[in-house]
Scaffold this motif. Structure first.
Motif, mmCIF file in Angstrom:
data_model
loop_
_atom_site.group_PDB
_atom_site.id
_atom_site.type_symbol
_atom_site.label_atom_id
_atom_site.label_comp_id
_atom_site.label_asym_id
_atom_site.label_seq_id
_atom_site.Cartn_x
_atom_site.Cartn_y
_atom_site.Cartn_z
ATOM 1 N N GLU A 1 41.383 40.735 42.069
ATOM 2 C CA GLU A 1 40.251 39.884 41.735
ATOM 3 C C GLU A 1 40.109 38.772 42.787
ATOM 4 O OE1 GLU A 1 40.752 38.361 37.873
ATOM 5 O OE2 GLU A 1 40.533 40.300 36.862
ATOM 6 N N LEU A 2 38.864 38.247 42.919
ATOM 7 C CA LEU A 2 38.610 37.151 43.848
ATOM 8 C C LEU A 2 39.304 35.891 43.357
ATOM 9 C CD1 LEU A 2 37.095 36.003 46.310
ATOM 10 C CD2 LEU A 2 35.169 35.531 44.781
ATOM 11 N N ASP A 3 40.217 35.375 44.132
ATOM 12 C CA ASP A 3 40.984 34.176 43.765
ATOM 13 C C ASP A 3 41.125 33.302 45.010
ATOM 14 O OD1 ASP A 3 42.590 32.242 42.769
ATOM 15 O OD2 ASP A 3 44.265 33.544 42.213
ATOM 16 N N VAL A 4 40.222 32.324 45.146
ATOM 17 C CA VAL A 4 40.203 31.470 46.332
ATOM 18 C C VAL A 4 41.510 30.714 46.494
ATOM 19 C CG1 VAL A 4 39.032 29.539 47.474
ATOM 20 C CG2 VAL A 4 37.701 31.257 46.232
ATOM 21 N N LEU A 5 42.057 30.236 45.390
ATOM 22 C CA LEU A 5 43.304 29.473 45.475
ATOM 23 C C LEU A 5 44.434 30.320 46.043
ATOM 24 C CD1 LEU A 5 43.218 27.464 42.125
ATOM 25 C CD2 LEU A 5 42.716 26.646 44.428
ATOM 26 N N ARG A 6 44.405 31.614 45.747
ATOM 27 C CA ARG A 6 45.433 32.505 46.288
ATOM 28 C C ARG A 6 45.315 32.592 47.800
ATOM 29 N NH1 ARG A 6 45.009 37.971 47.081
ATOM 30 N NH2 ARG A 6 43.157 38.068 45.759
ATOM 31 N N TYR A 7 44.076 32.682 48.276
ATOM 32 C CA TYR A 7 43.869 32.750 49.725
ATOM 33 C C TYR A 7 44.300 31.446 50.393
ATOM 34 C CZ TYR A 7 40.808 36.551 48.170
ATOM 35 O OH TYR A 7 40.295 37.668 47.581
ATOM 36 N N LEU A 8 43.909 30.337 49.785
ATOM 37 C CA LEU A 8 44.256 29.043 50.369
ATOM 38 C C LEU A 8 45.760 28.830 50.395
ATOM 39 C CD1 LEU A 8 41.520 26.701 48.840
ATOM 40 C CD2 LEU A 8 41.483 27.935 51.009
ATOM 41 N N LYS A 9 46.412 29.254 49.325
ATOM 42 C CA LYS A 9 47.862 29.118 49.272
ATOM 43 C C LYS A 9 48.527 29.982 50.330
ATOM 44 C CE LYS A 9 51.794 29.512 46.118
ATOM 45 N NZ LYS A 9 52.231 29.892 44.750
ATOM 46 N N LYS A 10 47.963 31.185 50.527
ATOM 47 C CA LYS A 10 48.536 32.112 51.484
ATOM 48 C C LYS A 10 48.387 31.609 52.912
ATOM 49 C CE LYS A 10 48.302 36.954 52.925
ATOM 50 N NZ LYS A 10 47.637 38.274 52.694
ATOM 51 N N TYR A 11 47.212 31.016 53.217
ATOM 52 C CA TYR A 11 46.922 30.608 54.600
ATOM 53 C C TYR A 11 46.950 29.082 54.782
ATOM 54 C CZ TYR A 11 45.309 35.411 55.119
ATOM 55 O OH TYR A 11 45.235 36.773 55.152
ATOM 56 N N ARG A 12 47.585 28.387 53.850
ATOM 57 C CA ARG A 12 47.558 26.927 53.904
ATOM 58 C C ARG A 12 48.173 26.373 55.195
ATOM 59 N NH1 ARG A 12 51.457 28.477 50.279
ATOM 60 N NH2 ARG A 12 53.557 27.625 50.560
ATOM 61 N N LYS A 13 49.237 26.992 55.665
ATOM 62 C CA LYS A 13 49.871 26.513 56.893
ATOM 63 C C LYS A 13 48.962 26.733 58.100
ATOM 64 C CE LYS A 13 54.637 27.152 55.337
ATOM 65 N NZ LYS A 13 55.919 27.844 55.605
ATOM 66 N N ALA A 14 48.319 27.890 58.143
ATOM 67 C CA ALA A 14 47.410 28.173 59.261
ATOM 68 C C ALA A 14 46.215 27.223 59.239
ATOM 69 C CB ALA A 14 46.934 29.622 59.192
ATOM 70 N N ILE A 15 45.678 26.964 58.035
ATOM 71 C CA ILE A 15 44.535 26.045 57.909
ATOM 72 C C ILE A 15 44.933 24.649 58.364
ATOM 73 C CG2 ILE A 15 42.967 24.944 56.274
ATOM 74 C CD1 ILE A 15 43.104 27.525 54.609
#
Length: 626
Positions: free
Chosen positions: A3-17
């Motif tokens: 399912e679409l879960d923005v928080l999951r993406y942000l958590k996954k790529y937080r260091k890169a961001i």
């Protein structure tokens, strides 16, 4: 698919961001500070002259703040600071200096009140100006401060010199030896020069007797006394020596010069005498006309009539003797009458001026006669040694006067600067600010790039979900497929695994039989039930991988799992699956095998997986392991 879960993406790529945003901020900050940022030096000046409120300088010329960045002043400032034209040009600096009037709300209210009270011609004239200078960061933060300070210093000196009327006295002594003068003439030029200097300095000393130069240590009175001493003692001594010794370069030429002077004086006095007599006649006529018409001044006479009569008499009988009453037109040959008016006091002033010149010429003639008398009969030229001696004295005296004159120039320059400062006050010291708030912009850039990074992470994460689903996901159970399992194993195949690493293999041994007995849908349900139980006990994460290798086997890799935990989990899975099988009416034949790196002393993932597979294949469903 997940399912679409923005928080999951942000958590996954937080260091890169975070890294991307910070790097963008650092890059912007460095570029802005080195190439974009500008420094602004600013100060407030106020014109404080007596007529500044009228917009006028002390010499009654309009105040013009644009003079601050005049080309000559900027050039002088650059020269004083040692700035080469390769570093900056005059136009570069001039274009970045600005002088803006300061008009407060109070000033506007006063102006409006004046206009409301009917003073239509009222105009507010500002006396305070904000002077600023902008430049890049290449030369450092102190560069604009030095430029603006020096330009204002040059302007103060220029203002005092140009608008407070303190010009310099001339110095004809500087090259006196090259002008072909005889020795007596040189001494006379020195005497006249010193006379002019002492008068000039006397006026300045009277004007501002408290001023004393910090550079030369002299006041104008000190300089006057020094010039006066040279005139009264040394020049007089030089004159006496020349006259007593009758020292000349060419006696005949000298006598001719003084004879010519007398001839010029005779011509001048002849003209002046004629003018004096003419003015005396006009004054006499004026007085007679006034006496003649004063008889009309009776108690019964109208005062206005008397004044008109006197004016008529002056115009008709007296002034025509002084001025022509007709002027020729420029474009025509006609003559037109012109009404000219002269007053009695002007005639008297002209008379005094001409009479003074006449008497002065008489004095000069007597002096010339004295010189002619002294040098008549003298040798044609003095001996060379005598000439060399007097020439040396003259040169020494001229050098002394020139040195004192230089001191006077330095003192006067400082005085002009002082006058400029006295008429232009700096209300604040020059302060330097950064034109652009780079730090705020940097924070804004970090926020913007952070937002863009979040949006990019969400987009990339969702694209990754699609790729993961269509390329690396088993469509029946939703677990990673064989390709993903191979990818996971290959990524860890080249390096040893830790001792806590565990591998578990599951196999549904009776799946094909149940598909044949109950149908395909029942078989799919068995798979879903098993996967649901498996992922509830072993929750997939970054430290735990659960996948389907496509050969009826389910692989589980855990970064940190002890053998006791593995056994307990396997028991729990078996019990739950037997319970579900009883509820749904199907049989479950589950085989499993596990291997822990520390227990097996095996530190490579493929070897550990092979061990777990062997154990899974050697067990039988329902043998008590569950």
């Amino acid at each position: 698919m997940k399912e679409l879960d923005v928080l999951r993406y942000l958590k996954k790529y937080r260091k890169a961001i975070a890294g991307f945003s910070i790097l963008a901020g650092i890059a912007f900050y460095l570029i802005a500070q080195l190439y974009i940022q500008q420094y602004t030096a600013v100060t407030v000046i106020e014109y404080t002259g007596s007529r500044a409120a009228e917009g006028l300088s002390p010499d009654d010329t309009p105040i013009d703040p644009s003079e601050i960045y005049a080309t000559n002043l900027v050039s002088d400032a650059m020269r004083a600071l040692g700035i080469e034209f390769s570093e900056a040009t005059t136009d570069d600096i001039r274009m970045n200096i600005h002088a803006e009037p300061i008009i407060t709300d109070e000033d506007l209210l006063i102006q409006q009140a004046k206009l409301d009270n009917g003073e239509e011609d009222y105009e507010f004239i500002p006396t305070r100006f904000l002077v600023s200078f902008n430049c890049g960061v290449r030369n450092g933060k102190e560069y604009p401060r030095k430029i603006l300070n020096q330009v204002l210093q040059e302007y103060a000196s220029y203002y005092g010199k140009s608008h407070v009327n303190t010009g310099l006295a001339a110095n004809p002594v500087s090259d006196i030896s090259t002008k072909g003068y005889d020795y007596l003439e040189m001494a006379e030029v020195m005497d006249e020069t010193l006379e002019s200097m002492t008068e000039h300095l006397a006026n300045k000393a009277e004007w501002d007797m408290d001023f004393r130069s910090s550079k030369t240590g002299r006041s104008f009175q000190d300089l006057k006394n020094e010039f006066e001493f040279i005139q009264d003692v040394e020049v007089r001594e030089l004159l006496s020596e020349i006259l007593e010794g009758k020292i000349t370069k060419d006696c005949g030429l000298l006598l001719d010069k003084y004879k010519n002077r007398n001839n010029d004086l005779e011509i001048s006095n002849s003209a002046v005498s004629f003018e004096v007599e003419r003015i005396r006649g006009i004054i006499s006529s004026y007085e007679n006309a006034m006496d003649e018409f004063s008889a009309t001044n009776t108690p019964e006479a109208d005062p206005n009539t008397i004044d008109q009569t006197r004016e008529s008499a002056l115009r008709n009988y007296v002034l025509p003797n002084v001025y022509d009453d007709w002027n020729r037109k420029y474009e025509e040959d006609d003559w037109e009458p012109v009404d000219r008016t002269a007053e009695y006091d002007l005639l008297m002033m002209q008379y005094i001026e001409d009479r003074t010149l006449y008497e002065q010429n008489l004095i000069d003639r007597e002096y010339n006669n004295y010189i002619l008398e002294v040098f008549t009969g003298a040798p044609s030229s003095s001996p060379q040694d005598v000439q060399d001696e007097i020439q040396a004295k003259i040169e020494h005296l001229a050098e002394k006067i020139n040195k004192l004159q230089t001191i006077y120039y330095e003192t006067n320059d400082e005085y002009n600067e002082y006058l400029g400062v006295r008429n232009i006050s700096m209300l604040s010291s020059v302060r330097v600010t950064e034109r652009f708030p780079i730090l705020i912009f940097t924070i804004l850039i970090v926020v913007i790039f952070g937002a863009l990074g979040c949006a990019g992470a969400a987009l990339f994460g969702r694209v990754e979900d699609f790729i993961e689903y269509y390329a690396f996901t088993n469509k029946v159970d939703g677990l990673p497929n064989r390709a993903k399992c191979d990818q996971f194993i290959t990524a860890r195949d080249r390096r040893p695994i830790p001792e806590s690493f565990a591998c578990i293999v599951f196999k549904l041994a009776n799946l094909q039989a149940e598909n044949a007995r109950l149908g395909r849908e029942a078989g799919d349900q068995i798979i879903k039930d098993f996967v649901g139980v498996l992922t509830s006990v072993f929750v997939p994460s970054d430290k735990l991988f659960v996948g389907n290798n496509g050969a009826g086997q389910y692989l589980l890799f855990a970064e940190s799992l002890e053998q006791e935990q593995v056994n307990a989990a396997l028991t729990q899975i078996g019990l739950v699956m037997e319970e579900k099988a009883g509820e749904r009416g199907y049989h479950i034949g589950l085989q499993s095998g596990s291997a822990c790196a520390g227990e097996e002393q095996c530190y490579y993932i493929r070897e550990l997986l092979s061990t777990a597979m062997k154990r899974a294949n050697s067990t039988h469903a329902g043998d008590g392991r569950f």
